[in-house]
Design a protein around this motif. Structure first.
Motif, PDB file in Angstrom:
ATOM      1  N   HIS A 112       0.909  -1.120  -0.146  1.00 42.24           N
ATOM      2  CA  HIS A 112      -0.036   0.478  -0.026  1.00 42.24           C
ATOM      3  C   HIS A 112       0.784   1.117   0.323  1.00 42.24           C
ATOM      4  CE1 HIS A 112       1.270  -0.945   4.211  1.00 42.24           C
ATOM      5  NE2 HIS A 112       0.618   0.579   4.128  1.00 42.24           N
ATOM      6  N   GLU A 113       0.111   2.308  -0.559  1.00 39.50           N
ATOM      7  CA  GLU A 113       1.027   3.227  -0.401  1.00 39.50           C
ATOM      8  C   GLU A 113       1.483   4.046   1.252  1.00 39.50           C
ATOM      9  OE1 GLU A 113      -0.123   8.442  -1.394  1.00 39.50           O
ATOM     10  OE2 GLU A 113      -1.015   6.368  -2.583  1.00 39.50           O
ATOM     11  N   ALA A 114       2.166   4.900   0.659  1.00 42.39           N
ATOM     12  CA  ALA A 114       3.222   5.169   2.452  1.00 42.39           C
ATOM     13  C   ALA A 114       2.671   7.228   2.523  1.00 42.39           C
ATOM     14  CB  ALA A 114       4.462   5.896   2.773  1.00 42.39           C
ATOM     15  N   ILE A 115       1.774   6.981   4.208  1.00 41.86           N
ATOM     16  CA  ILE A 115       1.612   8.604   4.201  1.00 41.86           C
ATOM     17  C   ILE A 115       2.447   9.000   4.865  1.00 41.86           C
ATOM     18  CG2 ILE A 115       0.005   9.843   5.806  1.00 41.86           C
ATOM     19  CD1 ILE A 115      -2.035   7.698   5.541  1.00 41.86           C
ATOM     20  N   ILE A 116       3.439   8.750   5.040  1.00 46.90           N
ATOM     21  CA  ILE A 116       4.579   9.226   6.102  1.00 46.90           C
ATOM     22  C   ILE A 116       5.881   8.210   5.208  1.00 46.90           C
ATOM     23  CG2 ILE A 116       5.749   9.563   8.255  1.00 46.90           C
ATOM     24  CD1 ILE A 116       3.043  11.347   8.095  1.00 46.90           C
ATOM     25  N   ASP A 117       7.090   9.088   5.270  1.00 46.53           N
ATOM     26  CA  ASP A 117       8.561   9.030   4.773  1.00 46.53           C
ATOM     27  C   ASP A 117       9.231   8.151   5.871  1.00 46.53           C
ATOM     28  OD1 ASP A 117      10.595  10.773   5.460  1.00 46.53           O
ATOM     29  OD2 ASP A 117       8.952  11.793   5.659  1.00 46.53           O
ATOM     30  N   ILE A 118       9.541   6.729   5.068  1.00 44.91           N
ATOM     31  CA  ILE A 118      10.254   6.136   6.377  1.00 44.91           C
ATOM     32  C   ILE A 118      11.143   6.500   7.022  1.00 44.91           C
ATOM     33  CG2 ILE A 118      12.253   5.348   4.259  1.00 44.91           C
ATOM     34  CD1 ILE A 118      10.547   2.466   6.384  1.00 44.91           C
ATOM     35  N   HIS A 119      11.868   7.400   6.758  1.00 43.30           N
ATOM     36  CA  HIS A 119      13.080   8.222   7.243  1.00 43.30           C
ATOM     37  C   HIS A 119      12.117   8.720   8.739  1.00 43.30           C
ATOM     38  CE1 HIS A 119      16.314  11.215   8.959  1.00 43.30           C
ATOM     39  NE2 HIS A 119      15.692  11.899   8.934  1.00 43.30           N
ATOM     40  N   SER A 120      11.182   9.724   8.262  1.00 45.48           N
ATOM     41  CA  SER A 120      10.140  10.873   9.272  1.00 45.48           C
ATOM     42  C   SER A 120       9.902   9.283  10.044  1.00 45.48           C
ATOM     43  CB  SER A 120       9.280  11.135   9.357  1.00 45.48           C
ATOM     44  OG  SER A 120       9.207  12.384   8.230  1.00 45.48           O
ATOM     45  N   TRP A 121       9.018   8.095  10.046  1.00 47.18           N
ATOM     46  CA  TRP A 121       8.738   7.448  10.814  1.00 47.18           C
ATOM     47  C   TRP A 121       9.356   6.930  11.927  1.00 47.18           C
ATOM     48  CZ3 TRP A 121       9.037   2.001  11.489  1.00 47.18           C
ATOM     49  CH2 TRP A 121       7.756   0.942  13.031  1.00 47.18           C
ATOM     50  N   ASN A 122      11.272   6.384  11.457  1.00 48.42           N
ATOM     51  CA  ASN A 122      11.915   6.322  11.866  1.00 48.42           C
ATOM     52  C   ASN A 122      12.574   7.213  13.626  1.00 48.42           C
ATOM     53  OD1 ASN A 122      12.494   3.235  11.042  1.00 48.42           O
ATOM     54  ND2 ASN A 122      13.695   4.577   9.219  1.00 48.42           N
ATOM     55  N   VAL A 123      12.495   8.092  12.618  1.00 47.75           N
ATOM     56  CA  VAL A 123      13.341   9.242  13.727  1.00 47.75           C
ATOM     57  C   VAL A 123      11.730   9.574  14.242  1.00 47.75           C
ATOM     58  CG1 VAL A 123      13.023  11.914  14.159  1.00 47.75           C
ATOM     59  CG2 VAL A 123      14.194  11.300  12.097  1.00 47.75           C
ATOM     60  N   VAL A 124      10.918   8.738  14.844  1.00 46.52           N
ATOM     61  CA  VAL A 124       9.515   9.298  15.350  1.00 46.52           C
ATOM     62  C   VAL A 124       9.778   8.246  16.336  1.00 46.52           C
ATOM     63  CG1 VAL A 124       7.022   8.815  15.819  1.00 46.52           C
ATOM     64  CG2 VAL A 124       7.439  10.636  13.921  1.00 46.52           C
ATOM     65  N   GLN A 125      10.288   6.821  16.154  1.00 50.21           N
ATOM     66  CA  GLN A 125      10.479   5.160  16.937  1.00 50.21           C
ATOM     67  C   GLN A 125      11.424   6.089  17.726  1.00 50.21           C
ATOM     68  OE1 GLN A 125       7.975   4.213  16.152  1.00 50.21           O
ATOM     69  NE2 GLN A 125       7.371   5.492  14.317  1.00 50.21           N
ATOM     70  N   GLN A 126      12.724   6.563  17.032  1.00 46.98           N
ATOM     71  CA  GLN A 126      13.626   6.881  18.088  1.00 46.98           C
ATOM     72  C   GLN A 126      13.296   7.662  19.083  1.00 46.98           C
ATOM     73  OE1 GLN A 126      16.802   5.534  18.273  1.00 46.98           O
ATOM     74  NE2 GLN A 126      16.259   4.153  17.017  1.00 46.98           N
ATOM     75  N   LYS A 127      12.098   8.731  18.838  1.00 47.23           N
ATOM     76  CA  LYS A 127      11.819   9.506  20.216  1.00 47.23           C
ATOM     77  C   LYS A 127      11.025   8.741  21.213  1.00 47.23           C
ATOM     78  CE  LYS A 127      10.808  14.200  19.227  1.00 47.23           C
ATOM     79  NZ  LYS A 127      10.413  15.144  18.775  1.00 47.23           N
ATOM     80  N   PHE A 128      10.357   7.912  20.221  1.00 48.72           N
ATOM     81  CA  PHE A 128       9.870   7.012  21.570  1.00 48.72           C
ATOM     82  C   PHE A 128      10.912   6.142  22.512  1.00 48.72           C
ATOM     83  CE2 PHE A 128       5.636   7.488  19.458  1.00 48.72           C
ATOM     84  CZ  PHE A 128       4.775   8.316  20.357  1.00 48.72           C
ATOM     85  N   LYS A 129      11.936   5.883  21.770  1.00 49.28           N
ATOM     86  CA  LYS A 129      12.642   4.949  22.864  1.00 49.28           C
ATOM     87  C   LYS A 129      13.942   5.623  23.374  1.00 49.28           C
ATOM     88  CE  LYS A 129      13.545   1.350  19.315  1.00 49.28           C
ATOM     89  NZ  LYS A 129      13.767   1.346  17.852  1.00 49.28           N
ATOM     90  N   ALA A 130      13.886   6.895  23.424  1.00 48.00           N
ATOM     91  CA  ALA A 130      14.541   7.965  24.271  1.00 48.00           C
ATOM     92  C   ALA A 130      14.572   8.552  24.987  1.00 48.00           C
ATOM     93  CB  ALA A 130      15.353   9.645  23.267  1.00 48.00           C
ATOM     94  N   PRO A 131      15.086   8.913  26.736  1.00 47.68           N
ATOM     95  CA  PRO A 131      14.577   8.358  27.753  1.00 47.68           C
ATOM     96  C   PRO A 131      13.799  10.653  27.531  1.00 47.68           C
ATOM     97  CG  PRO A 131      17.035   9.229  28.152  1.00 47.68           C
ATOM     98  CD  PRO A 131      16.257   8.566  26.617  1.00 47.68           C
ATOM     99  N   ARG A 132      11.804  10.200  28.083  1.00 43.93           N
ATOM    100  CA  ARG A 132      11.137  11.775  28.526  1.00 43.93           C
ATOM    101  C   ARG A 132      11.879  12.193  29.489  1.00 43.93           C
ATOM    102  NH1 ARG A 132       5.503   9.066  27.038  1.00 43.93           N
ATOM    103  NH2 ARG A 132       6.374   8.058  24.635  1.00 43.93           N
ATOM    104  N   VAL A 133      12.012  13.654  29.719  1.00 47.10           N
ATOM    105  CA  VAL A 133      12.205  14.372  30.807  1.00 47.10           C
ATOM    106  C   VAL A 133      10.750  14.642  31.320  1.00 47.10           C
ATOM    107  CG1 VAL A 133      13.417  16.228  31.367  1.00 47.10           C
ATOM    108  CG2 VAL A 133      14.875  14.558  29.890  1.00 47.10           C
ATOM    109  N   ASN A 134      10.277  15.006  31.990  1.00 44.59           N
ATOM    110  CA  ASN A 134       9.129  15.467  32.612  1.00 44.59           C
ATOM    111  C   ASN A 134       9.562  16.281  33.603  1.00 44.59           C
ATOM    112  OD1 ASN A 134       7.774  12.887  31.613  1.00 44.59           O
ATOM    113  ND2 ASN A 134       7.546  11.680  33.045  1.00 44.59           N
ATOM    114  N   THR A 135       8.279  17.118  33.546  1.00 41.52           N
ATOM    115  CA  THR A 135       8.875  18.218  34.961  1.00 41.52           C
ATOM    116  C   THR A 135       7.457  18.735  35.301  1.00 41.52           C
ATOM    117  OG1 THR A 135       7.693  19.844  32.638  1.00 41.52           O
ATOM    118  CG2 THR A 135      10.372  20.002  32.996  1.00 41.52           C
ATOM    119  N   SER A 136       6.980  18.793  36.008  1.00 41.26           N
ATOM    120  CA  SER A 136       5.826  18.873  37.075  1.00 41.26           C
ATOM    121  C   SER A 136       5.108  20.132  36.424  1.00 41.26           C
ATOM    122  CB  SER A 136       6.397  18.763  38.334  1.00 41.26           C
ATOM    123  OG  SER A 136       4.563  19.177  39.383  1.00 41.26           O
ATOM    124  N   ILE A 137       3.765  19.853  36.040  1.00 39.51           N
ATOM    125  CA  ILE A 137       2.849  21.226  35.930  1.00 39.51           C
ATOM    126  C   ILE A 137       1.885  21.550  36.667  1.00 39.51           C
ATOM    127  CG2 ILE A 137       2.989  22.045  33.727  1.00 39.51           C
ATOM    128  CD1 ILE A 137       2.013  19.660  32.463  1.00 39.51           C
TER     129      ILE A 137
END
Length: 174
Positions: free
Chosen positions: A126-151
């Motif tokens: 099927h046709e992709a909506i998102i290019d593979i590079h952007s998708w891979n960058v998003v997956q890396q961001k999910f794996k990166a430790p998150r820095v939470n700040t209290s609101i």
């Protein structure tokens, strides 16, 4: 009667193996999408071996916007609110995360390993909506430790302090 039960069980095992083999071949070699429901942004067209996912332009625009905002570090709740305001019909606390982590949007699909055959991500037809590079960058961001700040003034250390097991501590009024 015990023999009949064993034969019936053997038939069930054979049937399961044929089904799993067929799914593996359909996804890896024929690059077909096998799913009861089309992911958001797509609709199913055709039937049987000729079934394919077709992009729904209005929904695909929302999916692209979700990926774009996530890459710009917009908070997930803001992305969700904006997507709902522009027409996202799917509701739930993790809908944005599920969209962002679904490989279908990059023209790939996840396949479970079968016997000695490897599993993982395989190209889909099927046709992709998102290019593979952007998708891979998003997956890396999910794996990166998150820095939470209290609101919250009520719980100023929520999402900042860590437990001995390295998980973030939460707060609640008691």
């Amino acid at each position: 009667s015990g023999l009949q039960l064993l034969l019936a069980e053997d038939n069930n095992i054979d049937r399961i193996q044929k089904i799993n083999s067929g799914i593996y071949i359909a996804k890896t070699k024929e690059q077909r999408y096998i799913g009861a429901k089309a992911p958001y942004g797509y609709c199913k067209v055709g039937s049987g071996k000729n079934m394919n996912l077709e992009v729904i332009p209005q929904e695909a625009a929302i999916v692209k916007d979700i990926f774009g905002k996530f890459l710009q570090d917009v908070p997930i709740q803001k992305i969700y609110n904006d997507a709902v305001a522009t027409g996202l019909k799917r509701l739930g606390n993790s809908v944005i995360q599920k969209i962002l982590q679904n490989p279908i949007y990059s023209g790939q699909q996840y396949v479970k390993p079968y016997k000695d055959n490897p599993g993982g991500l395989f190209p889909a037809r099927h046709e992709a909506i998102i290019d593979i590079h952007s998708w891979n960058v998003v997956q890396q961001k999910f794996k990166a430790p998150r820095v939470n700040t209290s609101i919250s003034d009520e719980f100023p250390l929520r999402g900042v302090l860590h437990c001995h097991c390295s998980r973030l501590l939460t707060g609640a009024s008691s």
